[in-house]
Motif scaffolding. Structure first.
Motif, PDB file in Angstrom:
ATOM      1  N   PHE A 265      10.804   3.620  13.007  1.00  0.00           N
ATOM      2  CA  PHE A 265      10.724   4.654  11.675  1.00  0.00           C
ATOM      3  C   PHE A 265       9.558   5.562  12.052  1.00  0.00           C
ATOM      4  N   ASP A 266       8.548   4.812  12.293  1.00  0.00           N
ATOM      5  CA  ASP A 266       7.132   5.343  12.234  1.00  0.00           C
ATOM      6  C   ASP A 266       6.195   4.768  13.300  1.00  0.00           C
ATOM      7  N   PRO A 267       5.505   5.458  14.110  1.00  0.00           N
ATOM      8  CA  PRO A 267       4.729   4.840  15.191  1.00  0.00           C
ATOM      9  C   PRO A 267       3.525   3.707  14.713  1.00  0.00           C
ATOM     10  N   LYS A 268       3.349   3.772  13.144  1.00  0.00           N
ATOM     11  CA  LYS A 268       2.281   3.165  12.831  1.00  0.00           C
ATOM     12  C   LYS A 268       3.073   1.889  11.920  1.00  0.00           C
ATOM     13  N   GLN A 269       4.053   1.955  12.058  1.00  0.00           N
ATOM     14  CA  GLN A 269       4.714   0.338  11.377  1.00  0.00           C
ATOM     15  C   GLN A 269       4.596  -0.605  11.736  1.00  0.00           C
ATOM     16  N   VAL A 270       4.255  -1.644  10.755  1.00  0.00           N
ATOM     17  CA  VAL A 270       4.364  -3.194  11.400  1.00  0.00           C
ATOM     18  C   VAL A 270       5.419  -4.096  10.798  1.00  0.00           C
ATOM     19  N   ASP A 271       5.726  -5.028  11.453  1.00  0.00           N
ATOM     20  CA  ASP A 271       6.795  -6.168  11.055  1.00  0.00           C
ATOM     21  C   ASP A 271       6.577  -6.716   9.884  1.00  0.00           C
ATOM     22  N   VAL A 272       7.307  -6.846   9.097  1.00  0.00           N
ATOM     23  CA  VAL A 272       7.066  -7.786   7.809  1.00  0.00           C
ATOM     24  C   VAL A 272       8.499  -8.743   7.510  1.00  0.00           C
ATOM     25  N   ASP A 273       8.336  -9.956   7.268  1.00  0.00           N
ATOM     26  CA  ASP A 273       9.377 -10.773   7.198  1.00  0.00           C
ATOM     27  C   ASP A 273       9.518 -10.871   5.565  1.00  0.00           C
ATOM     28  N   LEU A 274      10.530 -10.470   5.005  1.00  0.00           N
ATOM     29  CA  LEU A 274      10.884 -10.547   3.693  1.00  0.00           C
ATOM     30  C   LEU A 274      11.959 -11.841   3.338  1.00  0.00           C
ATOM     31  N   GLY A 275      11.452 -12.810   3.870  1.00  0.00           N
ATOM     32  CA  GLY A 275      12.283 -14.000   3.664  1.00  0.00           C
ATOM     33  C   GLY A 275      13.653 -13.856   4.398  1.00  0.00           C
ATOM     34  N   GLY A 276      13.554 -13.687   5.930  1.00  0.00           N
ATOM     35  CA  GLY A 276      14.766 -13.678   6.513  1.00  0.00           C
ATOM     36  C   GLY A 276      15.190 -12.157   6.939  1.00  0.00           C
ATOM     37  N   VAL A 277      14.692 -11.253   5.998  1.00  0.00           N
ATOM     38  CA  VAL A 277      14.962  -9.983   6.341  1.00  0.00           C
ATOM     39  C   VAL A 277      13.611  -9.130   7.032  1.00  0.00           C
ATOM     40  N   LYS A 278      13.874  -8.585   8.114  1.00  0.00           N
ATOM     41  CA  LYS A 278      12.851  -7.948   8.787  1.00  0.00           C
ATOM     42  C   LYS A 278      12.874  -6.440   8.308  1.00  0.00           C
ATOM     43  N   ALA A 279      11.667  -6.251   7.943  1.00  0.00           N
ATOM     44  CA  ALA A 279      11.277  -4.959   7.311  1.00  0.00           C
ATOM     45  C   ALA A 279      10.195  -4.393   7.964  1.00  0.00           C
ATOM     46  N   TYR A 280       9.888  -2.992   7.707  1.00  0.00           N
ATOM     47  CA  TYR A 280       8.852  -2.245   8.655  1.00  0.00           C
ATOM     48  C   TYR A 280       8.098  -1.636   7.614  1.00  0.00           C
ATOM     49  N   GLN A 281       6.826  -1.609   7.623  1.00  0.00           N
ATOM     50  CA  GLN A 281       5.734  -1.387   6.835  1.00  0.00           C
ATOM     51  C   GLN A 281       4.626  -0.450   7.377  1.00  0.00           C
ATOM     52  N   VAL A 282       4.508   0.720   6.402  1.00  0.00           N
ATOM     53  CA  VAL A 282       3.546   1.647   6.698  1.00  0.00           C
ATOM     54  C   VAL A 282       2.614   2.034   5.608  1.00  0.00           C
ATOM     55  N   GLU A 283       1.270   1.747   5.772  1.00  0.00           N
ATOM     56  CA  GLU A 283       0.355   2.119   4.855  1.00  0.00           C
ATOM     57  C   GLU A 283       0.012   3.533   5.033  1.00  0.00           C
ATOM     58  N   SER A 284      -0.485   4.488   3.727  1.00  0.00           N
ATOM     59  CA  SER A 284      -0.886   5.717   3.768  1.00  0.00           C
ATOM     60  C   SER A 284      -2.073   5.690   2.835  1.00  0.00           C
ATOM     61  N   SER A 285      -3.269   6.322   3.644  1.00  0.00           N
ATOM     62  CA  SER A 285      -4.579   6.282   2.767  1.00  0.00           C
ATOM     63  C   SER A 285      -5.022   7.565   2.399  1.00  0.00           C
ATOM     64  N   THR A 286      -3.923   8.401   1.672  1.00  0.00           N
ATOM     65  CA  THR A 286      -4.147   9.798   1.172  1.00  0.00           C
ATOM     66  C   THR A 286      -5.001   9.708  -0.164  1.00  0.00           C
ATOM     67  N   SER A 287      -5.095  10.949  -0.734  1.00  0.00           N
ATOM     68  CA  SER A 287      -5.647  10.846  -2.189  1.00  0.00           C
ATOM     69  C   SER A 287      -4.763  10.229  -3.159  1.00  0.00           C
ATOM     70  N   TYR A 288      -3.391   9.846  -2.545  1.00  0.00           N
ATOM     71  CA  TYR A 288      -2.516   9.154  -3.456  1.00  0.00           C
ATOM     72  C   TYR A 288      -2.017   8.021  -2.845  1.00  0.00           C
ATOM     73  N   PRO A 289      -2.740   6.788  -2.306  1.00  0.00           N
ATOM     74  CA  PRO A 289      -2.360   5.998  -1.511  1.00  0.00           C
ATOM     75  C   PRO A 289      -0.949   5.498  -1.680  1.00  0.00           C
ATOM     76  N   SER A 290      -0.272   4.921  -0.611  1.00  0.00           N
ATOM     77  CA  SER A 290       1.110   4.377  -0.861  1.00  0.00           C
ATOM     78  C   SER A 290       1.001   3.177   0.203  1.00  0.00           C
ATOM     79  N   CYS A 291       2.285   2.430  -0.067  1.00  0.00           N
ATOM     80  CA  CYS A 291       2.873   1.648   1.171  1.00  0.00           C
ATOM     81  C   CYS A 291       4.279   1.470   1.025  1.00  0.00           C
TER      82      CYS A 291
END
Length: 340
Positions: A265-291
């Motif tokens: 979904f995003d070139p900066k994504q990292v894999d995250v294990d949500l307890g058996g479900v594989k998710a893809y995490q992306v952080e954003s460090s703008t003026s309104y930071p998000s994950c």
């Protein structure tokens, strides 16, 4: 098995006002959408919604009563928007092309008028409305309606299916060589009549997100942890909801459409294990930071599928681990999402 089609473009709820009536604007994740063959068009965003802390509204969800039981939200979620584009009605306007579905709630037909000129028609079911409800000064098929013409030959014809909070079905017509509102009204009248029937309903696949109410699914405890004290609730469309606190917010989005190869979904994504479900995490460090966390709920043919997205955000001055909040919210949510 029903899986939603490609070209999905869903919009995070907190930024919903930025994308109000932008059915052709392409708001949302680029990875979940293919570039559409039509020009972009936008409407001015509601004041303050780029930063929810400046929004003076209450975030109330209102009475939730449709103007007709046929337009209840749970019924609208099952409406196949492409079945609302009646072939006979389109043929009265010219030569239809193939329907181009767009996620759970959108469908387009990029056709020609009787003179062979471009005539693009897009339907959005369950459109979130604000001032359109008060400005609705026309009637179409027995419903209050509102028209908006944008410079550049786009016309939006919206019929109001619920007043509080405002929900409607919008027909957008792009017609450079004519009055787009005239065909828009004809399509809207046909759409209202068809939407009241059973022929446009679809059957959701096992494990599908399409019938879920994103505002009702999370527990109060999960919302309180993610958005802190007394968050305001902002539903957007039929499959998106945000909870906005004074210095933190969380958004839940159910998307249908294109799932990229290898779930990139995003070139900066990292894999995250949500307890058996594989998710893809992306952080954003703008003026309104998000994950943002995404995971694939269902996959169909030709990269079609359904995706869950959880986003934790807050003003820069608010110091908290947004990714930890997003992961905690997602883990609390998973048991409530049906298994495929």
């Amino acid at each position: 098995m029903h899986l939603v089609p490609r070209l999905a473009r869903r919009v995070p709820a907190v930024a919903a006002a930025l994308c109000a009536l932008t059915m052709l604007a392409g708001c949302g994740s680029d990875a979940l959408a293919k570039k559409p063959p039509f020009p972009r068009s936008t409407v001015q965003a509601a004041k303050g919604m780029t930063d929810p802390s400046t929004d003076p509204g209450s975030g109330s969800t209102g009475s939730g009563k449709p103007v007709d039981p046929a337009f209840a939200v749970d019924k609208l979620r099952l409406v196949d928007p492409c079945k609302l584009l009646d072939a006979d009605t389109l043929k009265e306007l010219g030569k239809p092309d193939e329907a181009v579905p767009g996620g759970f709630t959108r469908c387009s037909n990029f056709m020609k008028d009787k003179a062979g000129k471009d005539l693009s028609i897009t339907i959005e079911v369950g459109q979130t409305l604000t001032s359109e409800v008060e400005k609705a000064d026309k009637k179409l098929a027995g419903l209050n309606s509102y028209e908006q013409v944008l410079e550049g030959s786009a016309c939006f014809v919206t019929v109001i299916t619920q007043e509080d909070p405002g929900i409607g079905i919008t027909v957008q017509v792009g017609y450079k060589d004519g009055d787009g509102c005239e065909p828009g009204r004809k399509i809207a009248e046909s759409v209202v009549k068809l939407a009241k029937g059973k022929a446009v309903a679809r059957t959701a696949a096992k494990g599908s997100l399409i019938t879920l109410d994103p505002c009702e699914l999370p527990s109060d405890a999960a919302v309180a942890d993610a958005a802190k004290e007394s968050p305001r609730v902002y539903p957007y469309g039929l499959h998106n909801c945000s909870w906005v606190g004074s210095d933190a917010e969380v958004t839940l989005d159910f998307r249908g459409g294109y799932v990229p190869k290898d779930d990139k979904f995003d070139p900066k994504q990292v894999d995250v294990d949500l307890g058996g479900v594989k998710a893809y995490q992306v952080e954003s460090s703008t003026s309104y930071p998000s994950c943002t966390l995404r995971w694939v709920q269902l996959k169909g043919q030709d990269n079609d599928g359904e995706v869950v997205e959880v986003k934790s955000a807050g003003p820069k001055k608010s110091e908290f681990d947004r990714c930890a909040k997003a992961q905690a919210f997602a883990k609390a949510l998973l048991p409530k999402i049906p298994k495929a």
